[in-house]
Design a protein around this motif. Sequence first.
Motif, short mmCIF file in Angstrom:
data_model
loop_
_atom_site.label_atom_id
_atom_site.label_comp_id
_atom_site.label_asym_id
_atom_site.label_seq_id
_atom_site.Cartn_x
_atom_site.Cartn_y
_atom_site.Cartn_z
N PRO A 122 0.83 -1.20 0.00
CA PRO A 122 0.00 0.00 0.00
C PRO A 122 0.86 1.26 0.00
O PRO A 122 2.04 1.23 0.36
CB PRO A 122 -0.81 -0.10 1.29
CG PRO A 122 -0.55 -1.44 1.85
CD PRO A 122 0.67 -1.99 1.21
N ALA A 123 0.24 2.35 -0.41
CA ALA A 123 0.94 3.63 -0.39
C ALA A 123 1.10 4.08 1.06
O ALA A 123 0.33 3.72 1.94
CB ALA A 123 0.15 4.67 -1.18
N GLY A 124 2.11 4.88 1.28
CA GLY A 124 2.33 5.43 2.62
C GLY A 124 3.75 5.25 3.07
O GLY A 124 4.46 4.38 2.59
N ASP A 125 4.14 6.12 3.96
CA ASP A 125 5.47 6.05 4.54
C ASP A 125 5.36 6.48 6.00
O ASP A 125 5.25 7.68 6.28
CB ASP A 125 6.44 6.95 3.79
CG ASP A 125 7.88 6.79 4.27
OD1 ASP A 125 8.17 5.71 4.84
OD2 ASP A 125 8.68 7.72 4.10
N PRO A 126 5.30 5.55 6.93
CA PRO A 126 5.49 4.10 6.77
C PRO A 126 4.30 3.41 6.12
O PRO A 126 3.19 3.95 6.10
CB PRO A 126 5.70 3.62 8.20
CG PRO A 126 4.93 4.61 9.02
CD PRO A 126 5.09 5.94 8.35
N VAL A 127 4.53 2.20 5.62
CA VAL A 127 3.49 1.43 4.95
C VAL A 127 2.56 0.79 5.99
O VAL A 127 3.04 0.09 6.89
CB VAL A 127 4.12 0.31 4.10
CG1 VAL A 127 3.04 -0.49 3.39
CG2 VAL A 127 5.10 0.89 3.11
N THR A 187 11.47 -6.13 18.84
CA THR A 187 12.78 -5.76 19.35
C THR A 187 13.04 -4.31 18.96
O THR A 187 12.42 -3.79 18.03
CB THR A 187 13.88 -6.68 18.79
OG1 THR A 187 15.13 -6.36 19.41
CG2 THR A 187 14.00 -6.56 17.29
N GLY A 188 13.95 -3.66 19.65
CA GLY A 188 14.24 -2.26 19.34
C GLY A 188 13.73 -1.32 20.40
O GLY A 188 13.76 -1.62 21.60
N GLU A 201 0.30 0.85 18.29
CA GLU A 201 0.61 1.11 16.88
C GLU A 201 2.13 1.19 16.80
O GLU A 201 2.74 2.11 17.36
CB GLU A 201 -0.02 2.40 16.41
CG GLU A 201 0.24 2.72 14.94
CD GLU A 201 -0.34 4.04 14.53
OE1 GLU A 201 -1.53 4.08 14.16
OE2 GLU A 201 0.38 5.07 14.62
N VAL A 202 2.74 0.24 16.12
CA VAL A 202 4.19 0.10 16.09
C VAL A 202 4.72 0.47 14.71
O VAL A 202 4.21 0.00 13.69
CB VAL A 202 4.60 -1.35 16.45
CG1 VAL A 202 6.09 -1.54 16.26
CG2 VAL A 202 4.20 -1.67 17.88
N THR A 203 5.73 1.29 14.68
CA THR A 203 6.44 1.62 13.44
C THR A 203 7.84 1.01 13.52
O THR A 203 8.50 1.08 14.57
CB THR A 203 6.54 3.14 13.26
OG1 THR A 203 5.22 3.69 13.21
CG2 THR A 203 7.26 3.49 11.95
N GLY A 204 8.25 0.39 12.42
CA GLY A 204 9.56 -0.24 12.44
C GLY A 204 9.98 -0.73 11.08
O GLY A 204 9.34 -0.41 10.05
N LEU A 223 10.25 -7.77 14.28
CA LEU A 223 10.11 -6.41 13.75
C LEU A 223 11.00 -5.51 14.59
O LEU A 223 10.90 -5.50 15.83
CB LEU A 223 8.65 -5.95 13.82
CG LEU A 223 8.37 -4.49 13.41
CD1 LEU A 223 8.68 -4.29 11.93
CD2 LEU A 223 6.92 -4.12 13.71
N LEU A 224 11.86 -4.75 13.93
CA LEU A 224 12.73 -3.81 14.62
C LEU A 224 11.96 -2.51 14.84
O LEU A 224 11.70 -1.76 13.90
CB LEU A 224 13.99 -3.55 13.81
CG LEU A 224 15.01 -2.59 14.43
CD1 LEU A 224 15.52 -3.12 15.77
CD2 LEU A 224 16.16 -2.35 13.46
N VAL A 225 11.57 -2.26 16.07
CA VAL A 225 10.69 -1.13 16.40
C VAL A 225 11.50 0.16 16.47
O VAL A 225 12.54 0.23 17.12
CB VAL A 225 9.98 -1.38 17.74
CG1 VAL A 225 9.09 -0.19 18.11
CG2 VAL A 225 9.17 -2.67 17.67
#
Length: 244
Positions: A122-127, A187-188, A201-204, A223-225
């Motif tokens: 999907p579009a977006g940053d982050p996805v 992790t992270g 809601e996690v971004t990584g 997932l590296l958070v």
Amino acid sequence: MNRQAQAAVLFLLGAALLHAGATDLYLRYVKAGLQPMLLASGAVLIAAALATAWYERRRNKTAKATDHADHTDHAHPEPRISWLLVLPLLALILVAPPALGSYSALRTGTALQQPYGYGKLPAGDPVPLSVVDYASRAAYDHGRSLNGRPVRVTGFLALDHSGAPYLVRMALNCCAADAQPVKIALTGKLPPVLQPDAWLEVTGTYTAGLTHDPVNNGPIPYLLVTSAKPVPTPQDPYDETWNN
């Protein structure tokens, strides 16, 4: 249970189904796609209740006219087991269970399955990705389809016996009775306090780490958070993306 009581129970049960189907309550029991069938079931039960009440009223009038009311009532008693219909009614009215959470997730093996292919991101940053989508891309495609892009995933927290955190979403085929967890190991940069069943809601970014579920030895990717924030429980707490 006489016919009037049967009609009342059927009517209340149908009304409870209509109420659940017209609100978000039904999402705690079945997947979103079953809402029309749930509403239809409620309407059928209400129609059956009204028909039963009308038939019983007409029968009583006929019985009185022919002076056989007593004989009719005693010749055809309805079974007492009919009162069991009250149990699901009470469950719908009095009990509103929360969606399945970390207790169930840690006692059930991951249901992650290898997909036939991977769609376009999907579009977006982050996805924005579901737990199922990220986990399948990370575990079976080794992150190649992620193209090194950061992702945003939402799920609830589960902590195993050692305190290791997982981001989880319960995936279902039909209803909550067949819900199974899909897990991502985190992790992270994690919050200093991790509360089981809290929604995050996690971004990584993808990392090559992979562990295995102690329940069924299924793959659990990492997932590296880079950031995480608490969010409210979503309207639909279950993940249905593997049905799409």
